[in-house]
Structure formats: C-alpha cells, structure tokens
Design a protein around this motif. Sequence first.
Motif: not given
Lengths: 133, 337
Positions: B8-22
């Motif tokens: 789950q952590y990896k998915e959240l990290l991947q998402q943030y790196i891709d979008n850098r959304n609040e």
Amino acid sequence: MGYRSSVDIYTEWDIVAARQLGRNEAKKTGFGTVDQARITTAISELARNIYLYAGKGKIEIERFSENGLYGITIIASDEGPGIPDIRKVMEDGFSTSGGLGAGMPGVKRLMDEFKVHTESGVGTNITITKWLR
Amino acid sequence: MPQEVGKQYKELLQQYIDNRNEEDLYFGQQFSRQFIEKKIAPEDVISIHKTALAEVFPDLPEKVMYSFDFLIEMMIHYGLALREHQSLIRKQEEIQMEINVAAKVQDTLLKTKIPDFEGIDIGFITEPAKKMNGDYVYFLNDDNNVASVALADVMGKGIPAALCMSMIKFGMDSLQGENTSPRNVLDIVNRIVEKSVDDSMFISMFYGKYDARDSSFSYASAGHEPALIYRASEGGFTELDAKGLLLGVQPDVDYEERSVMLEVGDFIVMMTDGVTEVRTETGFIDEGLIKSILLEVKEESAQSIADTVYNRLLELQNFHLRDDFTIIIFKKENDLV
C-alpha cells in the motif's frame, strides 16, 4: 552449541569492533537491515557500558539454531563494580534522562530476551537474544 | 501484514511521485496513522520506504540506496525514545490512578461533621491545590453546647503533606476523654507530631472552642495564621492571635490560650495561608480584600460566607489554586434562652 566469536573491550575503538562483528554475524544469521541495526545498537550499548563503568570486559556473539529456529545471542561480561541498583537501572527514564543513550530498557526492547546477573565487586553478565522470524 | 503495508505504501508513494497532489499527501498522512496503530517503528518506516523506492525506480544508483541504511541507523534511537515515551505515559496513568484512590481514602479519613445546635451557625470549605489536601479541618461536638474545631496546615502540598496530615487526625482521635481546652489540645497534638515527624515538616494549627452557654470563644494557635473576628457593633474586624510554636519543633511548648465573647451577628473567620497568601498576576492580594468580601456578605449564612470568599478568590486566580485553601466561619446567631 553454535559458532561463537568474541571481542575484548578495552578502548572506545573496541566498541566499533564489537559492532562490526555483531552486524556481520546478524547478517549471516539472516536478519534484515533494520534488525541488523537493532542488534548492533544493543551490542554498542552493552560495550559502551563495559567501557564506561567496568573499564574492561568482553562481548561474545553466538549464532544458533534450536528446533529449526535461528537466532543470535550476545553475552557481555565484565569484572567491574557491578550494578548497585539494578531495579533503578531497568526503569524507563532513569539512564536516558541523563543522556546516556538507550539504557538497559532500550537494550531489552531491541532484543527478544534479556538476562542480567550482577554482583557487587564481582562483575556483571548480560545475555541478550534475538530470534529470526 | 508488513508486506501488505509495504504494498500500500508503494502505491501511495508512486501516486504522489506521479501527480504531486496535496490529496496524495493527505492520504499518505492518513495512512501513517495505521503505522502508529500497528506500532511500526520509525526505522521500519525507512525500510519500507527503501523497499518501495527500489521497486518504483529499479535503476537508482546503489550509493543512493546505501544512504537509507545510514538513515535506518540514525532512526534506531528515535524508535527507542518513542517506545520509552509510550511506556512512561502508561506509567503516569498508573500513578494518576493511584493518586485518585489515595485521594478517596483521604476523603473518607477526613470526614467531619459540622456541629449543629442552637445559637451558632458554622460553615467551611476546604479545597486542595492538587488532588490531595494538606489542610485539615476537624470538628468536635463534645456536648450540645460546645463546638470545637481544629484547623491544621501542613507546609507544602500534595502527597507528602497529605500523609503527614493523616497523623494529626489520629492525634485528634486520641483526645477522647481528655481535657479539650485549646491549650491542652495543642499540647497533646504537639507531642504526637514531635515524636513522629521529621524536622523538615512544619505544621501550624489553630484550635477554637465555642461554648454556647456563655457565648465564649476560646482559642490557641501553633504558629497559625491569625483568625479574624467581625464585630457587628463596631462594623469592623480584629485579629485573633495567640502565642505558640509550630507543631513538632520541640516537645514542651506552653501554648497561650485566649478567649473572646461573641455578640449576635459577630463571626469568626479561621483560614490557612492558601487564603491569605492568594497571588494574582500582579502579586499578593491586598489584606483588605478578604475583609471587604466578608463585609459584603456578612448577613448571609456561615456556609454562604465561606463559599463566597472561595469563589471570589478562585476567580481572581484564574481558577487555579496555588495552595490548599481552607476557610471556616463561626457565626453567632442568637442567645440561648
């Protein structure tokens, strides 16, 4: 009986040697990076106590297996003055408040088993064990 | 479970790196609560991050990956400090519970009944600064015409003062059948305290005895705060003080005993220094303040007078008591027929 190796503690550099030996043995046992760091920290604390309070002593490290389970045991022994009030030393907030590091409760938390034997004027012997899960 | 957390952590990290959304940061923080709930140590979090990063960027230089091993090493003591902190909080809760029980024991120990008979109206309030009280009030009602009160103040507050005070209680209980003139009471209690208390404990005590048959109030003091008497005929206050050393300093003390006559409308105010030494942000309160509050409510019942003084002074201190607070009022109502 497993494989046992040891480091004599006389100077602060010997603490580093004990850490190095501990990390290598932990790695060989199969522990991951975080547990390697925990085992090394516990060894570091025990070796520092020997260096600071007993002057000299010994750290022995043994890898073992029991009923198919693997683990590592560390024995820290010295012929120093002994720990005068062991109950106090085992209390949270006692040694750490003075900035002395993790203290005995910290060492206990880093490992799975913790045994201490101390006698005034005779010395202290601390045995700690961590199991591989 | 750790593998699931890592995924789950990896998915959240991947998402943030891709979008850098609040939004992703918000989800990340929500997720971190699970880490805390599951007691995942800070060093484990770094390790989870390292593993996730290696999967997201398989080509990261080895040297960058080594830096996480260094960071793990840095976090070990933080992890220990956190666990120690948690264990100390649990310990504090245990101590708090023990104190609550002790305060209940003290309440039972200190139960005292206000004497109730024709001619005198008695009221009092005693409030500890912390959970346990170092002030002590004990009423005696020898017969239907005599009402006595002991007011003691153990210097300091909290548990040591409360422990010390329970001894005074036993001293008072041992008075049964003895001559209860104020000087004699102080003499007996002083001997008990002198034998059982170490030199660093100081206890002051005021003992007053009202006899309705002749409306006399006799009193003695062991280094206690002077009492006040309000004279209705004069509309003003006079201090009631008697010479005597603090309790427990030496075994033989000659306590002075004095007495006054009460007229209808007169009242006596006995206090501890928690009342007279009230401090506000601007310093100690003016001596006249207590008197002016008393004057305002002099027509009210003894209990209402005591309550008013307490409430007013509590408000002045922003509802924070610095010392144990006790005030006792003896008010003469009418003559016996």
